[in-house]
Design an enzyme around this catalytic site. Sequence first.
Site, PDB file in Angstrom:
ATOM      1  N   SER A  89       0.792  -1.230   0.000  1.00  0.00           N
ATOM      2  CA  SER A  89       0.000   0.000   0.000  1.00  0.00           C
ATOM      3  C   SER A  89       0.828   1.286   0.000  1.00  0.00           C
ATOM      4  O   SER A  89       0.281   2.362  -0.237  1.00  0.00           O
ATOM      5  CB  SER A  89      -0.932   0.025   1.212  1.00  0.00           C
ATOM      6  OG  SER A  89      -2.009  -0.846   0.987  1.00  0.00           O
ATOM      7  N   LYS A 107       0.497   3.374  -3.000  1.00  0.00           N
ATOM      8  CA  LYS A 107      -0.667   4.246  -3.217  1.00  0.00           C
ATOM      9  C   LYS A 107      -0.282   5.730  -3.193  1.00  0.00           C
ATOM     10  O   LYS A 107      -0.947   6.570  -3.800  1.00  0.00           O
ATOM     11  CB  LYS A 107      -1.741   3.953  -2.157  1.00  0.00           C
ATOM     12  CG  LYS A 107      -2.327   2.537  -2.278  1.00  0.00           C
ATOM     13  CD  LYS A 107      -3.180   2.169  -1.078  1.00  0.00           C
ATOM     14  CE  LYS A 107      -3.763   0.755  -1.209  1.00  0.00           C
ATOM     15  NZ  LYS A 107      -4.466   0.308   0.006  1.00  0.00           N
ATOM     16  N   TYR A 147      -2.338  -3.008 -10.809  1.00  0.00           N
ATOM     17  CA  TYR A 147      -2.354  -2.724  -9.372  1.00  0.00           C
ATOM     18  C   TYR A 147      -1.468  -3.704  -8.599  1.00  0.00           C
ATOM     19  O   TYR A 147      -0.685  -3.312  -7.731  1.00  0.00           O
ATOM     20  CB  TYR A 147      -3.801  -2.761  -8.871  1.00  0.00           C
ATOM     21  CG  TYR A 147      -3.928  -2.638  -7.372  1.00  0.00           C
ATOM     22  CD1 TYR A 147      -3.831  -1.398  -6.745  1.00  0.00           C
ATOM     23  CD2 TYR A 147      -4.149  -3.763  -6.577  1.00  0.00           C
ATOM     24  CE1 TYR A 147      -3.947  -1.291  -5.353  1.00  0.00           C
ATOM     25  CE2 TYR A 147      -4.266  -3.663  -5.201  1.00  0.00           C
ATOM     26  CZ  TYR A 147      -4.169  -2.421  -4.593  1.00  0.00           C
ATOM     27  OH  TYR A 147      -4.271  -2.319  -3.227  1.00  0.00           O
ATOM     28  N   TYR A 150      -4.460   3.675   7.967  1.00  0.00           N
ATOM     29  CA  TYR A 150      -5.838   3.141   7.948  1.00  0.00           C
ATOM     30  C   TYR A 150      -6.588   3.485   9.226  1.00  0.00           C
ATOM     31  O   TYR A 150      -6.460   4.602   9.719  1.00  0.00           O
ATOM     32  CB  TYR A 150      -5.803   1.627   7.683  1.00  0.00           C
ATOM     33  CG  TYR A 150      -5.147   1.358   6.368  1.00  0.00           C
ATOM     34  CD1 TYR A 150      -5.766   1.737   5.193  1.00  0.00           C
ATOM     35  CD2 TYR A 150      -3.890   0.803   6.299  1.00  0.00           C
ATOM     36  CE1 TYR A 150      -5.151   1.544   3.977  1.00  0.00           C
ATOM     37  CE2 TYR A 150      -3.271   0.604   5.079  1.00  0.00           C
ATOM     38  CZ  TYR A 150      -3.909   0.973   3.934  1.00  0.00           C
ATOM     39  OH  TYR A 150      -3.306   0.798   2.734  1.00  0.00           O
ATOM     40  N   VAL A 156       1.053  -3.916   3.729  1.00  0.00           N
ATOM     41  CA  VAL A 156       0.926  -5.229   4.387  1.00  0.00           C
ATOM     42  C   VAL A 156       2.190  -6.090   4.323  1.00  0.00           C
ATOM     43  O   VAL A 156       2.257  -7.134   4.966  1.00  0.00           O
ATOM     44  CB  VAL A 156      -0.224  -6.117   3.863  1.00  0.00           C
ATOM     45  CG1 VAL A 156      -1.533  -5.785   4.488  1.00  0.00           C
ATOM     46  CG2 VAL A 156      -0.279  -6.170   2.377  1.00  0.00           C
TER      47      VAL A 156
HETATM   48  O1  DON Z   1      -4.427  -4.692  -2.184  1.00  0.00           O
HETATM   49  C1  DON Z   1      -3.970  -5.257  -1.203  1.00  0.00           C
HETATM   50  O2  DON Z   1      -4.684  -5.811  -0.369  1.00  0.00           O
HETATM   51  C2  DON Z   1      -2.474  -5.207  -0.996  1.00  0.00           C
HETATM   52  N1  DON Z   1      -1.780  -5.315  -2.241  1.00  0.00           N
HETATM   53  C3  DON Z   1      -2.067  -3.930  -0.338  1.00  0.00           C
HETATM   54  C4  DON Z   1      -2.789  -3.684   0.969  1.00  0.00           C
HETATM   55  C5  DON Z   1      -1.955  -3.014   1.976  1.00  0.00           C
HETATM   56  O3  DON Z   1      -0.759  -2.942   1.860  1.00  0.00           O
HETATM   57  C6  DON Z   1      -2.634  -2.533   3.203  1.00  0.00           C
HETATM   58  N2  DON Z   1      -1.666  -2.042   4.159  1.00  0.00           N
HETATM   59  N3  DON Z   1      -1.504  -2.106   5.276  1.00  0.00           N
END
Ligand code: DON
Length: 308
Positions: A64, A67, A192, A244, A262
């Site tokens: 994330s 982003k 993505y 978040y 993540v």
């Molecule tokens: O889209 C997803 O779920 C992951 N590629 C990225 C989510 C993420 O990194 C949330 N962060 N804490």
Amino acid sequence: MQCIPSDTLQEFVEKARPFSRKGTVPHYIPALAKAEQTDLSVALYTKEGCVSAGDVSKRFTLQSVSKIITLALAIDDLGRTKVFEKVGMEPTGDPFNSIAKLENQTPSKPLNPMINAGALTVTHLIQGMNNEEKLERILQLVRKMANNDRITVNEYVAKSEFETANLNRSLCYFLKEHKVIDGDIEELLNLYTNQCAIELNCIDLAHIGYVLANDGINPYNGEIILSKDITRIVTTFMVTCGMYNESGEFAIKVGIPAKSGVSGAVLSSIPEKMGIGVYGPALNEKGNSIAGVRLLQSLSNQLQLNIF
Ligand code: DON
């Protein structure tokens, strides 16, 4: 530029490391479940240079944190009015992959670009002839911000996420149904998951934070990478939505703009002062690096980094 190992910083790492045992590596992306739970590394860029601690050779994917990069690129491509027609500016208080608030918005639009629904919408706005060109543009921006031309995509992680991204698929179908996005959903998910799988280390991440801290300019060669306005927008989102549904608590306890992924990545940027890159793959229940957050909290207290 070389990043010098620091004994003092290493003490912070060793104090925070035990917290990693209380967290878990993510399992919904199978490739990320293979990470070493107790890994913890950090790098810190200031005008004095770079210091680090922990095993900084460990590489991880942006997840994330990407982003931030795609939001900056989309605003640069289209201008902020067009981007914020499609995605909002408000925190949700929900988990990053929640679909819940999408249903209650009229007209339907993701609340912010940091949640998955908002980030998918932003990635959909990236300009380019095809996915290859779009991904190359995202990579180029990451490389410039990290000051590292060798950064590339971990294809194993990208594939692992693409094959299992059913929740993100459902977000895309919802967004398409409500005309927030159009076109081929598999294509969008492919781009993505590739942007999320861009791989680097915490020194690269700290440099990205330092460029943001320096109004979007590379402090070492003066190159303007992002406009001041775009830098301000993404840094503000880091404060309001970067962690978040832990963003409020993080702002109170740590008080620095930060964006998590993540993979266990945490990018921090302290305006006019410092960039920090942290990697600690064990996550808390909000999906943020559990030891990484502790480490940032003690660094913030000790070095008086709280911006508020
Ligand atoms: O889209 C997803 O779920 C992951 N590629 C990225 C989510 C993420 O990194 C949330 N962060 N804490």
